[in-house]
Every structure is written in C-alpha cells, then in structure tokens.
Design a protein around this motif. Structure first.
Motif, PDB file in Angstrom:
ATOM      1  N   THR A   1      25.553   9.261  41.445  1.00 54.75           N
ATOM      2  CA  THR A   1      24.455   9.865  40.675  1.00 54.75           C
ATOM      3  C   THR A   1      24.784  11.290  40.276  1.00 54.75           C
TER       4      THR A   1
ATOM      5  N   LYS B   1      26.257  17.988  44.270  1.00 58.48           N
ATOM      6  CA  LYS B   1      26.422  17.708  42.843  1.00 58.48           C
ATOM      7  C   LYS B   1      26.751  18.987  42.074  1.00 58.48           C
TER       8      LYS B   1
ATOM      9  N   GLN C   1      21.164  15.322  37.907  1.00 57.16           N
ATOM     10  CA  GLN C   1      20.289  14.407  38.645  1.00 57.16           C
ATOM     11  C   GLN C   1      19.631  15.115  39.827  1.00 57.16           C
ATOM     12  N   LEU C   2      19.126  16.312  39.580  1.00 54.72           N
ATOM     13  CA  LEU C   2      18.389  17.081  40.588  1.00 54.72           C
ATOM     14  C   LEU C   2      16.999  17.372  40.029  1.00 54.72           C
TER      15      LEU C   2
ATOM     16  N   SER D   1      13.087  14.870  46.457  1.00 52.79           N
ATOM     17  CA  SER D   1      14.023  14.100  47.279  1.00 52.79           C
ATOM     18  C   SER D   1      15.472  14.429  46.923  1.00 52.79           C
ATOM     19  N   GLU D   2      15.760  14.479  45.637  1.00 54.78           N
ATOM     20  CA  GLU D   2      17.130  14.784  45.205  1.00 54.78           C
ATOM     21  C   GLU D   2      17.530  16.198  45.607  1.00 54.78           C
TER      22      GLU D   2
ATOM     23  N   LYS E   1      18.433  16.301  49.310  1.00 56.05           N
ATOM     24  CA  LYS E   1      19.783  15.786  49.566  1.00 56.05           C
ATOM     25  C   LYS E   1      20.835  16.830  49.185  1.00 56.05           C
ATOM     26  N   GLU E   2      20.614  17.517  48.085  1.00 57.86           N
ATOM     27  CA  GLU E   2      21.549  18.563  47.667  1.00 57.86           C
ATOM     28  C   GLU E   2      21.571  19.697  48.680  1.00 57.86           C
TER      29      GLU E   2
END
Length: 629
Positions: free
Chosen positions: A29, A93, A183-184, A188-189, A192-193
């Motif tokens: 992603t 990312k 994709q941030l 939630s994203e 994770k980052e």
C-alpha cells in the motif's frame, strides 16, 4: 524420499517454501512507484511455482556442481527478495518515498540476482513439460528486462516531498496529495506509520537514521491534516455502536503499559516503547535501568514525546466524550521541573559517553543530544551549560559519517539559542563546520550550511565564516545539493554577503553563473533566492561587473513585468546598479521597451522598488539628450 536424490528434493522444497513465504506477504500500500516494483517482483516469483513443483517431482539422481551452485544462488536471491519485500510492507511509507532511488536500486539488484541464477539452470535436463518450460523461460526473460529497467520518477511526489521538507506550513493541497499518494489518509494508516517510525528509531540502520527527523516532521504535518478533517465517521461502525450502548473501551494502544490508564503525556523510551511520562519517570527514579514492558536495558533515560499518539488520543477522547484529567498549576510546575531534571540527568550521562565512550557510544550520544537540543529551549541551555559544545566540536572531525552528522546537527539545534552562538564560535567550531561543509555527507553538508547561516546572524561571525573559506563550498552546495541543501546554501550566502568582503569572495568564487542558471530555471524553486543574492552582490563594483557580463537585462526586465512583489523590487535594484554609468545597458533597456514596466512599478511597487524604478527612468530620459545616443 521416493528414490529422489536428497539434495534435489531439498533444493526444490526450499525454493517452494521461499515462494510461499513471498506469496503470503500482504498487498503493498506504499506510494505508486514502490507498489509497482513490489507487485512486479512478487508476480514474477509466483510464476516460478510450477517450475519448482515439477523440479520437486523430478527423478533427478544428483545435481551437478554448476546446477547446485545456481539453485543455491537462486535460493539466496529469493531470501533477499523476501527481506526487501517484507521491509516494504512493514516499513515507513514516507521513508520509502524519500529514499525512492535507494529502494529502486535494491529491487534492481534482487532482479539481477534472480536473473543470473535462472540463467545458469539447464531447464532441458529436468524433463519439464513444455508449458512449464515456456513459462519459466518467459519469467527469465522478464527478469532480464527488469534488471536494467529504471522506474520513472513520480515528479509530483518528489516535488511535494521537497516542498514539505523546506516549508513548515505547506499548501494544504500538497498535504492532501501526499496523504493520497502515500496512503496515509486515515487514523489507522497514520498509527501504522507511527509504529514504523518508532521501529526505525530503535534500529541501528544508518540509512534510516538519516531520514528520521524528516519523516517525523512530515508525519506530524499529515497527522495534523487528518485530525483537522476527522470526525466520528473516522471510527469503525462497531466502535460507534459500542459507544452508543456503553462506556467507551479505551484502546490498548492508548493505555500506559505500567498504569493501564489512558495516557495524557505519552513518551518514548530508548527501546521504542511508549509510556505515560509520570509513570516511567517514577520507574526511572526508583533506580530501574530497564524497559518495564520488554525488560531490555535502556541505552539512556531521555524521554521523547510521542506527539502522533498524543494527537490520536486527543481525537479519540473528543469523539467519545472523554475528558482527559488535568493537572493543577502546582502539579504541572513540579512535572515540568522533574522533566527538566530528568533531561539533565540524561544529558550528563550522554556527555560522559561523548568524552569517554567508544566510537559507537559517542555516535549514539551525539544523536541523542541532537534530539534533545531540538526538543525545547530549556534543553538547549542545559546542554550548553553542561559543557557539550566543545565535545561536539571535537566530533565534527570524526571519521564516522553518522557521528559527524549528529554533531553538526546538534550544534545547529543549539545555535538557535543566541548565547550559544558565541559559545560555539569560541570553541573554534567555524573551521570544522566549514570542513564538514566541504567533505561531509549530504545531510551533514546541508546542516553545516544551516549552522553557518545561524551563526552568521551575529555580524562579527560573518567575517570569520568568510575568512574560513565557507563561500566556495556553499556555492558548490547551491549548484549540486538537494532542494533543501540549495535553500540552506542560498540563505547562508545571502546573509554572509551582507559583509562587503564576502561579496568579493563570492564573486571571485564564481557565484554569478550558477545564480543566473537558477534565475532562468523557473521550475527549480530557487528564483527568489537567486535574484535576492544578485541584488546584494550588485552593490559591489566587482559584483556589478560580473553580473553585467552575464547579460541579465532581458530576464530582469521580464521579472519587473511579471515577477512577485519582492522579485520585482530586487530586479529593479539590480538594474539600477548595472545601469548607473553604463550607456549600453540603458540603450538595451530602451530596445526591450522596459519603460512601461518601470512606470507601472513606480505606480504599484514597494517603496524601494518605486525609488529604483524612478531612478532608472530618469537615466533613460537622460540618454535621449546625450551625444552619440
């Protein structure tokens, strides 16, 4: 084993296991270019499955030495592929986007390794079906093409990343594009980052360490943007349903591992774990030197605020009607005092490592001081007062690239404090900073330029910095640096050139030609800086002569017609300096029909622009009556 030669069977099984591991990896992603490289590599490797399955069933008695070596090389290449692909799925990312060329090179190398191994395998020898043989040869051809292919850059992404690294308040449209591309876009994203960033903090990977501050800054911008636009819709339907029917359940990630209570002031320890500040402080004050959750030894006791998690907790509280407990003023004062005391303890320990530690300890300590000095004004005072500056200056000449980067960046952060500027200069730092500017890594050179700019705010330092030979390497950085490096170099050169002697040094070092190139490159983002430096150099006779030889009049006239307010002003100032006493340039202005643009500037420009434009118009009027014109 069914009569099969064990080595052949083991090789086939190992290759199939490698393919299965790679096939089980989640979908990528990351940004578009990384996703494309990732997906292509996974797809090609999966296509080798039928070959390995038939090889596993092959009744080959024994592998030859060349074949055995080829299959072994293929297995090693697939293991390398798995490590690379796995680092993409679990990595930052933002880091992958910043280091696009590095990852592209790694993908290219893995493709090259797999292709080379496949090229050594005699497919005819194993009795493969025609279908499998053709498919394997097709995959081999795909790897041959892939090993030399260069993924086209995402120019918009590169430009947006360059802008957010130099602009603390970028256009919201830029942040929106980055959120979408990387994709941030959701809480939630972003979480994770943030986890990926924390894992980078505790890793010893130097390449990742070079980008930690950049990643953290960009992540903070993207988080703020998402939080500004978020509402209850950002939470899952199941979470909202539970909120309606009962008291909200605090997510485990938001609880302190020690108290199990909702964190108000989350901080990160050296192992990468996050705790409530007051809880981990009590743990440390009790004499513990380990991480409560992992039991790992703490490399130091400095506490790094987890701003991303704090923002996420605040949003969760707001959306769930939960109010964070507030400390009274006295408690807050005691807390701030204890924080500072804790930082002082950490600083003293780090200074001991700087002075007496081995190279690895010195590198780590310099890195921690760099972060502490960036955190707040109190730390900058405390670090300097504890005697860190001379020790950091010594590390500027360290043979270890990363140590050197940490040292110069720590000095940059310390120089934000006005009184520290004098201490840095008195410690003899300027020649060493200039040496880093000449010979350091990209990051070290950029931060050396920024440090020289910071020190040059004090007038007497301008003389010392120029005399130490800083201007030629600053010009080199201006020509060949990253976008951020060019900005740092330009700012330093401009500030240094306020001193007349440095104008001469800059002109004699050949600055005019690169400035003219930057002036003409409207897409390069350096036009404002180039015209500003030219304006200041034009006030010196040698500068005026060098600029005139570069034939700048047409482009300066165009700036007066269409440039920004500040660029029109600086262009008029340059033209005024050049035209004074130069009839040829005045005639050139007439030929370019510059009068209307100058008159418009007189009507609508800044005060300085109006004066310069009026003076040029007066000179143009005089040329009409002069003999020979």
């Amino acid at each position: 084993m069914g009569g099969r030669d064990p080595p052949a069977a083991l090789v086939a099984d190992a290759l199939l296991d490698s393919v299965k591991r790679i096939s089980s990896l989640p979908e990528c992603t990351s940004a578009t270019h990384t996703k494309r490289m990732y997906s292509n590599l996974v797809r090609r490797i999966k296509l080798l499955t039928p070959f390995f399955e038939e090889l596993s069933d092959c009744q080959l008695l024994q592998l030859g030495q060349v074949e055995s070596k080829a299959f072994q090389a293929l297995n090693v290449a697939l293991a390398s592929a798995f490590l690379l692909l796995n680092s993409i799925t679990g990595g930052s990312k933002i880091y992958q986007a910043l280091e696009r060329e590095k990852f592209a090179s790694e993908f290219s190398e893995v493709n090259k390794q797999i292709e080379a191994a496949l090229g050594e395998i005699p497919y005819d020898k194993y009795g493969l079906s025609n279908e499998v043989k053709e498919q394997t040869e097709l995959v081999h051809a795909q790897f041959q093409r892939a090993k030399g292919r260069i993924e086209p850059p995402d120019l918009q992404l590169d430009l947006d990343l360059a802008i957010v690294q130099i602009d603390s308040e970028p256009d919201p449209a830029i942040l929106e594009r980055l959120s979408e591309k990387l994709q941030l876009r959701t809480i939630s994203e972003l979480k994770k980052e943030s986890v990926a960033l924390h894992e980078m903090v505790i890793s010893s990977d130097e390449a990742a360490g070079m980008s930690l501050e950049k990643i953290s800054s960009i992540l903070k911008m993207l988080t703020d943007r998402v939080l500004d636009e978020s509402s209850e819709e950002d939470f899952h339907e199941s979470e909202k349903a539970s909120i309606r029917h009962r008291s909200p359940v605090i997510p485990d990630d938001f609880r302190c591992p020690i108290s199990l209570e909702l964190m108000k002031d989350p901080v990160i320890v050296s192992t990468g774990q996050t705790y409530e500040r007051s809880c981990i402080q009590k743990w440390l004050e009790a004499g513990h030197k380990t991480c409560p959750k992992t039991q790992q030894s703490l490399l130091h006791t400095a506490l790094t605020p987890n701003y991303v998690l704090k923002s996420l907790i605040s949003l969760w509280c707001e959306s769930n009607g939960v109010e964070l407990p507030k400390n009274d003023k006295n408690c807050r004062a005691r807390k701030e005092s204890s924080v500072l005391d804790c930082d002082r303890t950490a600083i003293n320990a780090l200074l001991h490592k700087l002075a007496h530690g081995n190279p690895e300890q010195q590198r780590a300590a310099a890195g921690e001081l760099r972060l502490l000095a960036k955190r707040n004004a109190d730390n900058r005072v405390c670090i300097a007062g504890a005697g860190a500056i001379p020790l950091l200056v010594e590390l500027l000449s360290s043979p270890d690239t990363r140590t050197q980067e940490h040292a110069v960046t720590a000095l940059l952060n310390l120089s934000i404090n006005e009184s520290n500027k004098g201490s840095i200069v008195n410690a003899g730092a300027i020649p060493d900073i200039v040496d880093v500017l000449k010979n350091g890594s990209t990051e070290a050179r950029e931060n050396a330029a920024a440090t020289l700019f910071s020190l040059s705010v004090v007038d007497e330092n301008k003389v010392a910095i120029g005399a130490a030979g800083a201007i030629p390497p600053l010009i080199d950085l201006l020509c060949h640096g990253t976008p951020r490096g060019k900005k740092d170099a330009a700012t330093a050169i401009f500030n240094l050139s306020i001193y007349q002697g440095n104008k001469v040094r800059a002109v004699r070092a050949g600055i005019v030609a690169p400035l003219m190139r930057l002036l003409k490159d409207t897409a390069g983002g350096m036009v404002d800086e180039a015209v500003a430096i030219l304006a200041i150099l034009a006030s010196h006779p040698e500068g005026k002569m060098a600029i005139a030889q570069a034939e700048p009049v047409p482009i300066l006239v165009e700036f007066i017609r269409t440039g920004s307010v500040r660029n029109r002003e600086n262009a008029a100032a340059i033209l005024w300096s050049l035209c004074t006493g130069d009839i040829k340039l005045l005639i050139n202005l007439k030929e370019l029909k510059a009068e209307d643009a100058l008159k418009e500037l007189v009507d609508n420009g800044t005060d300085r622009a109006r004066r310069k434009a009026a003076n040029i118009l007066e000179l143009l009027e005089r040329t009409d009556v002069m003999p020979g014109t």
